[in-house]
Enzyme design. Sequence first.
Site, PDB file in Angstrom:
ATOM      1  N   ASP A 188       0.862  -1.172   0.000  1.00 38.44           N
ATOM      2  CA  ASP A 188       0.000   0.000   0.000  1.00 38.44           C
ATOM      3  C   ASP A 188       0.899   1.222   0.000  1.00 38.44           C
ATOM      4  O   ASP A 188       1.800   1.340   0.826  1.00 38.44           O
ATOM      5  CB  ASP A 188      -0.901  -0.008   1.241  1.00 38.44           C
ATOM      6  CG  ASP A 188      -1.855   1.178   1.256  1.00 38.44           C
ATOM      7  OD1 ASP A 188      -2.577   1.352   0.258  1.00 38.44           O
ATOM      8  OD2 ASP A 188      -1.866   1.920   2.248  1.00 38.44           O
ATOM      9  N   GLU A 272      -1.525  -1.261  -6.150  1.00 34.15           N
ATOM     10  CA  GLU A 272      -2.635  -0.637  -6.862  1.00 34.15           C
ATOM     11  C   GLU A 272      -2.083   0.219  -7.991  1.00 34.15           C
ATOM     12  O   GLU A 272      -1.061   0.881  -7.838  1.00 34.15           O
ATOM     13  CB  GLU A 272      -3.436   0.261  -5.903  1.00 34.15           C
ATOM     14  CG  GLU A 272      -4.435  -0.488  -5.068  1.00 34.15           C
ATOM     15  CD  GLU A 272      -5.209   0.460  -4.164  1.00 34.15           C
ATOM     16  OE1 GLU A 272      -6.435   0.405  -4.182  1.00 34.15           O
ATOM     17  OE2 GLU A 272      -4.584   1.254  -3.452  1.00 34.15           O
ATOM     18  N   ASP A 353      -3.338   0.751   7.055  1.00 34.67           N
ATOM     19  CA  ASP A 353      -2.503   0.538   5.867  1.00 34.67           C
ATOM     20  C   ASP A 353      -2.177  -0.937   5.648  1.00 34.67           C
ATOM     21  O   ASP A 353      -2.167  -1.426   4.523  1.00 34.67           O
ATOM     22  CB  ASP A 353      -1.205   1.339   5.979  1.00 34.67           C
ATOM     23  CG  ASP A 353      -1.479   2.827   6.084  1.00 34.67           C
ATOM     24  OD1 ASP A 353      -2.525   3.263   5.556  1.00 34.67           O
ATOM     25  OD2 ASP A 353      -0.663   3.544   6.693  1.00 34.67           O
TER      26      ASP A 353
END
Length: 395
Positions: A188, A272, A353
């Site tokens: 992340d 991501e 997170d």
Amino acid sequence: MQVRYRYRIYPTPGQQQALARAFGCARVVYNDCLVLRDACHAAGEKISDTEVQRRVITLAKRTPERAWLSQVASVALVQACQDARRAYKNWFDSMAGRRKGPKVRHPKPRRKRGRQSIRLTRNGFALHRERLYVAKVGDIRVQWSRGLPSEPSSVTVIREPDDRYYASFVVKRPATPLPACDREAGIDLGLNSLVVTSDGEIISNPRFYRAAQRRLRRAQRVLSRRRKGSANRAKARQRVAAVHRKVRDARLDHAHKTALRLVRDNQAVYAEDLCVSGMARTRLAKSVADAGWSQLLRFIAEKAARYGRTFCKIGRFEPTSQVCSACGVNDGPKPLRIREWMCAACGTVHDRDVNAARNILALGRRERLNACGTGVRPPLTVAVGVEAGTRRSAA
Ligand SMILES: [Zn+2]
């Protein structure tokens, strides 16, 4: 694999002048290309790449306003044409939806200030013993900080705003796969820390990076107070450029090390996609950290390819910070200041997170399975327990 190797170079004052001419000519040719293509685009005409090149180089050299173009190596001018063509094509493809990723804006004209560069192919440069020969510039002294792995196919000669010169060679380097391991990680990208992994590891930005940023702000304040055109302003500008370099180098170094560690320790790394995760972030936060994130992801991708590991980006939006990674229930949105929360359904206490990173790991595995399997895209809220059994076969 094609990679870039960069070295500091030390041109003599005469060579600096010759380079300045080449930078200037390449810049003018690049900008002329854009003007010409814009004019044709506005008029609805199609123009071929060779015709663009003929007009902005060959024909332009015969006019009194552009006669000085013949003073520099034509390879550099042709490459400037190519650069403009690619920039234009990227913008065009982006408009037409043929290009993935964030929207590309209309190419901007190159400016006299700031970083300058020329690109040369094999017929514009050579390696003469220890020196770099550049056409119409001469043999430039190079600081060979490491050996070149192969014969370079092209070189970019760069002058940074702090008046340092570099040569960046494009070379081929064979991939060197590492022995396989069975760990995988989701990462992340954070604001406070650079990266949080699904194993709960927090990789923060180094402290000297933040200190350099403070120095940068101070230097910029000084610059803004100096009178335009004054010698003190020029000095202040140099100072800003030098601090910029230090911030950039610190970030570069840290990003390389972080990327290497993640790739070395894991068989697969999932993250991501930035244009997707960007939707969940505020504008300000994005602009601050975006450059660092995309750099890190680029390094991870490069190193994964080099060391025979897998790097996957999750290409769609999922509420990774809202879903419980233990039971898969969506617990609803949470403001950014909440760092820890308890899942209302199963009672697991999550670090915000780390939970997101775990969801990214699960999502990444699923997308990879799909890529070689059924093509179904189940939502994140499918119970994670099902996935645990398929773990080994996915890796
Ligand atoms: Zn839960």
